[in-house]
Design an enzyme around this catalytic site. Structure first.
Site, mmCIF file in Angstrom:
data_model
loop_
_atom_site.group_PDB
_atom_site.id
_atom_site.type_symbol
_atom_site.label_atom_id
_atom_site.label_comp_id
_atom_site.label_asym_id
_atom_site.label_seq_id
_atom_site.Cartn_x
_atom_site.Cartn_y
_atom_site.Cartn_z
ATOM 1 N N LYS A 208 -70.560 -10.396 0.376
ATOM 2 C CA LYS A 208 -71.921 -10.384 -0.153
ATOM 3 C C LYS A 208 -71.965 -9.621 -1.481
ATOM 4 C CE LYS A 208 -76.532 -8.769 1.109
ATOM 5 N NZ LYS A 208 -77.373 -8.200 2.152
ATOM 6 N N GLU A 214 -61.807 -3.247 0.832
ATOM 7 C CA GLU A 214 -60.790 -3.955 1.624
ATOM 8 C C GLU A 214 -60.687 -5.413 1.162
ATOM 9 O OE1 GLU A 214 -63.275 -2.169 2.758
ATOM 10 O OE2 GLU A 214 -62.545 -0.691 4.213
ATOM 11 N N GLY A 268 -75.368 -8.673 6.092
ATOM 12 C CA GLY A 268 -73.989 -9.107 6.346
ATOM 13 C C GLY A 268 -73.784 -9.564 7.784
ATOM 14 N N ARG A 269 -74.307 -8.813 8.740
ATOM 15 C CA ARG A 269 -74.072 -9.143 10.155
ATOM 16 C C ARG A 269 -74.914 -10.322 10.633
ATOM 17 N NH1 ARG A 269 -75.968 -4.207 8.953
ATOM 18 N NH2 ARG A 269 -77.996 -3.514 9.704
ATOM 19 N N GLU A 354 -74.365 -1.732 14.176
ATOM 20 C CA GLU A 354 -74.685 -1.496 12.766
ATOM 21 C C GLU A 354 -76.196 -1.644 12.544
ATOM 22 O OE1 GLU A 354 -71.792 -2.154 9.144
ATOM 23 O OE2 GLU A 354 -73.000 -3.952 9.357
ATOM 24 N N HIS A 384 -58.859 -6.282 34.725
ATOM 25 C CA HIS A 384 -57.582 -5.616 34.999
ATOM 26 C C HIS A 384 -57.332 -4.464 34.043
ATOM 27 C CE1 HIS A 384 -56.528 -8.582 38.035
ATOM 28 N NE2 HIS A 384 -57.215 -9.413 37.256
ATOM 29 N N LYS A 500 -67.445 5.193 2.753
ATOM 30 C CA LYS A 500 -66.974 4.490 1.554
ATOM 31 C C LYS A 500 -66.883 5.461 0.376
ATOM 32 C CE LYS A 500 -69.016 -0.037 2.592
ATOM 33 N NZ LYS A 500 -70.012 -1.014 2.180
HETATM 34 O O1 F6P Z 1 -69.513 -2.249 6.716
HETATM 35 C C1 F6P Z 1 -70.608 -2.305 5.878
HETATM 36 C C2 F6P Z 1 -70.821 -3.651 5.334
HETATM 37 O O2 F6P Z 1 -71.716 -3.506 4.306
HETATM 38 C C3 F6P Z 1 -71.313 -4.653 6.374
HETATM 39 O O3 F6P Z 1 -72.660 -4.554 6.620
HETATM 40 C C4 F6P Z 1 -70.894 -5.922 5.739
HETATM 41 O O4 F6P Z 1 -70.934 -6.985 6.644
HETATM 42 C C5 F6P Z 1 -69.505 -5.559 5.278
HETATM 43 O O5 F6P Z 1 -69.630 -4.227 4.819
HETATM 44 C C6 F6P Z 1 -68.919 -6.434 4.223
HETATM 45 O O6 F6P Z 1 -69.667 -6.402 3.061
HETATM 46 P P1 F6P Z 1 -69.477 -7.498 1.916
HETATM 47 O O7 F6P Z 1 -69.817 -8.814 2.500
HETATM 48 O O8 F6P Z 1 -70.411 -7.079 0.830
HETATM 49 O O9 F6P Z 1 -68.048 -7.442 1.464
#
Ligand code: F6P
Length: 547
Positions: A208, A214, A268-269, A354, A384, A500
């Site tokens: 987003k 990452e 995002g979620r 979240e 299990h 972060k």
């Molecule tokens: O972990 C925080 C967050 O902002 C989530 O809400 C989101 O889904 C994820 O990082 C990834 O964010 P992006 O889509 O901006 O890379």
């Protein structure tokens, strides 16, 4: 000390008193005195049936919970969400993910503008792009058709599409491989790349913000892999992106017709319904994705229009509130008895924790409890491993059992469903002293089970794109209703930001600049120092594997 605004509500106080009385009542007795419990406390909505008769509730409990929902203005909250009101108040944004699955000719507005024309246009572009790939017409830099799709993302840009694609594996094209990469540990992406032909690979950078550390790291690794083999100009052939940050996607070198926008009113979620679902559209086809949206849309119509008392997301949400706030059960186990739903617990972990893992209400007032701890795994595996704690741990943990009634091999389904039904029965009934008459007395305490442990069972007629959409939207609205009752903002995630920021500020230190450690606590400084020592040792003797 002033009383918390929630706990002074008459409905809250009535529930607290009711909980004190009901604490003494066993589920076994509730079933014994009410043989119609299943009929009374189950709900069928098209192909989805929810049985909550094994919850520690009575008709009075539900009545009081609904009073609380009314007192907390759940109906108004629902209206505000569908109206595109900026209910994400700390970021001044709407939370209009329902627009993404709105397939009707209905306008949905954000800041007075109907977002649907843009949503429809992006849907159409996704279908067109997926069509080109599926038909072998989108070519790699050397003229080969794309045969491998790799989604690079994290959080909602990873868990949602990975879960849905996995659940719909039966609908995927056999000649297209699909992989998901989220971890910045090179071990993950290297393992994926090792299996791929670069000339036939498309990476989807799903982010987003297009700034998530990452994801940008993995995207750069993929970019280097492509350009090392085919040069800079290959980027435009081998990458697509989904983002609100169109500038950053363009700067990365992604072709304009392979960049799909999303909007700040999609969390995002909640984004699997947006272009973040592109990997699903490519792998399963636009028709399948449309059915997935249709399932979500059907749940939206139900949630939006049904009275609270006959509203499945509301009922399940209020049962969750009952556990968290009145029975002191602050966890929820998600237990799918369907291999294709094995990633549901991970998806719901983000969705729920979240969203509602918050400690203040909208006005900043502290709140004593909000979202539960969500955990789980495929039910058979769970049986299990951690089910022991579910059955005999000192603190009851409510469970959601989920299965589909049709599909796959019948014998294996018999085994799965038989086990699932038995588990919820055992949790409910337990085993009493009378059942243990023939057990040696010294073992009786060990072999007795208190029972009286709540569960909900969700049965899908069959796992299809439609029922899957319905199931996910059910949980989304459940989480929203709970957030409304607790008065928290379910759509921000400030807690994630601190980590972060600190990681960014530690970057120079982990790269070797120990001056950057000066103001750090001794633990953090000690850990970084240990890492730097190990790095130095490794550089001095790279072959050594340690003692
Ligand atoms: O972990 C925080 C967050 O902002 C989530 O809400 C989101 O889904 C994820 O990082 C990834 O964010 P992006 O889509 O901006 O890379």
């Amino acid at each position: 000390m002033t009383a918390h605004p929630l706990t002074t509500l008459p409905a809250w106080q009535a529930l607290a008193a009711h909980a004190a009385a009901l604490r003494e009542v066993h589920l076994r007795d509730l079933f014994a005195t009410d043989p119609d419990r299943f009929a009374r406390f189950s709900f069928t909505l098209g192909p989805l049936t929810a049985d909550y008769s094994k919850q520690r509730i009575t008709a009075e409990t539900l009545g009081l919970l609904m009073e609380l929902a009314h007192a907390r203005h759940v109906e108004a909250g629902r209206t505000a969400m569908f109206a595109g009101t900026p209910i994400n108040t700390t970021e001044n944004r709407a939370a209009l993910h329902v627009a993404l699955r709105n397939r009707a000719e209905r306008a949905l507005n954000v800041n007075g503008t109907d977002v649907m024309p843009e949503v429809r246009a992006v849907r159409a572009r996704m279908a067109e792009f997926a069509g080109l790939i599926r038909e072998g017409k989108w070519l790699g830099a050397t003229g080969k058709s794309i045969r491998h799709i790799v989604n690079i993302g994290i959080g909602g840009s990873h868990l949602g599409p990975m879960f849905v694609a996995d659940a719909l594996k039966d609908y995927q094209r056999a000649d297209l491989s699909l992989a998901f990469v989220s971890n910045p540990d090179r071990a993950q992406i290297d393992e994926v790349l090792a299996t791929l032909d670069p000339e036939a690979t498309l990476f989807i950078v799903a982010s987003k913000t297009f700034t998530t550390a990452e994801t940008t790291f993995n995207a750069q690794v993929a970019r280097a892999w492509i350009t090392a083999k085919m040069g800079e100009s290959a980027v435009a052939h081998h990458f697509a992106a989904i983002s609100t940050n169109l500038k950053a996607a363009a700067a990365f070198g992604i072709a304009e017709n392979a960049v799909f926008p999303m909007w700040d009113w999609v969390g995002g979620r909640y984004s699997v319904w947006s272009a973040i679902g592109l990997a699903i559209v490519i792998a399963c086809g636009p028709e399948v994705f449309d059915q997935f949206l249709a399932g979500g849309e059907a749940m939206d119509r139900h949630f939006e229009t049904a009275p609270l008392e006959q509203n499945l997301p509301v009922i399940l949400a209020m049962i969750g509130v009952w556990h968290t706030d009145f029975l002191d059960a602050r966890a929820l186990a998600i237990l799918p008895y369907d291999h294709r739903l094995k990633l549901l617990p991970a998806h719901l972990q983000q969705l729920d924790m979240e969203s509602n893992g918050k400690c203040v209400m909208l006005d900043g007032t502290p709140i004593t409890g909000s979202g539960p701890i969500i955990f789980g795994t495929g039910g058979s595996d769970g049986q299990h491993s951690f089910f022991q704690l579910l059955h005999q741990g000192p603190k009851p943990i409510p469970c959601d059992f989920i299965a589909s009634l049709k599909g796959g091999d019948e014998t294996s389904r018999d085994l799965l469903l038989g086990n699932m039904f038995a588990q919820s029965e055992a949790l409910m009934k337990g085993r009493t002293a009378a059942d243990l008459a023939s057990t040696p007395p010294e073992l009786q305490a060990h072999r007795s089970f208190s029972g009286n442990r709540s569960s909900t069972t969700l049965l899908l007629e069959e796992l299809t794109p439609y029922t899957l959409g319905k199931l996910i939207a059910l949980y989304e609205h459940k989480v929203f209703v709970q957030g409304t009752v607790w008065g928290v903002n379910s759509f921000d995630q400030w807690g994630v930001e601190l980590g972060k920021e600190l990681a960014k500020s530690l970057e120079p230190a982990v790269r070797g600049n120990t001056d950057a450690l000066q103001d750090r606590d001794s633990s953090t400084a000690g850990l970084v120092a240990a890492y730097l020592r190990a790095k130095a040792l490794h550089k001095a003797s790279p072959g050594s594997k340690g003692a």
